[in-house]
Scaffold this active site. Sequence first.
Site, PDB file in Angstrom:
ATOM      1  N   LYS A 103      -0.251   4.781   4.688  1.00 10.13           N
ATOM      2  CA  LYS A 103      -1.080   3.840   5.442  1.00 10.13           C
ATOM      3  C   LYS A 103      -0.416   3.539   6.780  1.00 10.13           C
ATOM      4  O   LYS A 103       0.772   3.231   6.844  1.00 10.13           O
ATOM      5  CB  LYS A 103      -1.285   2.554   4.638  1.00 10.13           C
ATOM      6  N   HIS A 130       0.843  -1.196   0.000  1.00 14.90           N
ATOM      7  CA  HIS A 130       0.000   0.000   0.000  1.00 14.90           C
ATOM      8  C   HIS A 130       0.880   1.249   0.000  1.00 14.90           C
ATOM      9  O   HIS A 130       2.088   1.171   0.178  1.00 14.90           O
ATOM     10  CB  HIS A 130      -0.923   0.029   1.223  1.00 14.90           C
TER      11      HIS A 130
END
Length: 270
Positions: free
Chosen positions: A158, A154
């Site tokens: 995040k 990601h």
Amino acid sequence: MNQALRIAISGASGRMGRALIARSRSDRRVRVQRAVIDARSELVGHPLQQPATPESLRYSNGWEGAGALDVVIDFSTPVGLGNALDYCLTEGVPLVVGTTGYDAALRDRLMHAAEHIAILQAANFSLGVAVLQRLLRDAARALPEWDLEIIEAHHGRKEDAPSGTAIALGETAAKARGTTLDEQAVYAREGHPGPRKSGEIGFSVIRGGDIVGEHIAMLAGNGERLELAHRATDRGIFARGALEAAVWLSGQPAGHYGIADMLEGRLQGV
């Protein structure tokens, strides 16, 4: 469907809320009729888009006067979810839940509420991820002796790891093998951890750049390897999946559902 579903979005000013509003404008099956946000937000009372007219939908700070609705979609906060649940129970309205991070008490409330209204919960509303989860369940069951590793990637902003989707994949595989993720998960390896133990489900995490989301389930046997992968390139897929869930849920009886139930229902034409 002759008339558009009247939907409300709880958490309408957040990233997912805005994506849902934008997506709904091109989906004739739905019409956003209520946009609920935190009462402390400076956007309360402001129109959802410009230029505004006296008839323009405006952000609301609660559920009073919401009128008749067909389904509520919640991507807010635990407090916002609790308020949305209160409204849905009172009015008998189905509820799609995308909010995470709530405590056990609210989890129990949702489970009990599902005895009276239809509730669909998911950590990831990508239809592709839902199919990946289904495929992994079958593969883990068919290849119980193969080593399983789950790799996720990601964007660098995040904060949690592994992702909720990676955890859900691990839970699916563990259940398919007759065990639990708590018993089999290995979240880190460094130094000299020793040989891999039979049945382990390993996790690897990548963070960087603007990666929307990637998940790979790798099953490794002797002399061969199977990889099941999903790569998201557009955040709009999550809004699309949530709207699909809302349309499907509006026709279901009271109960607790997941994306897998929706997929199964679509396959069966239900």
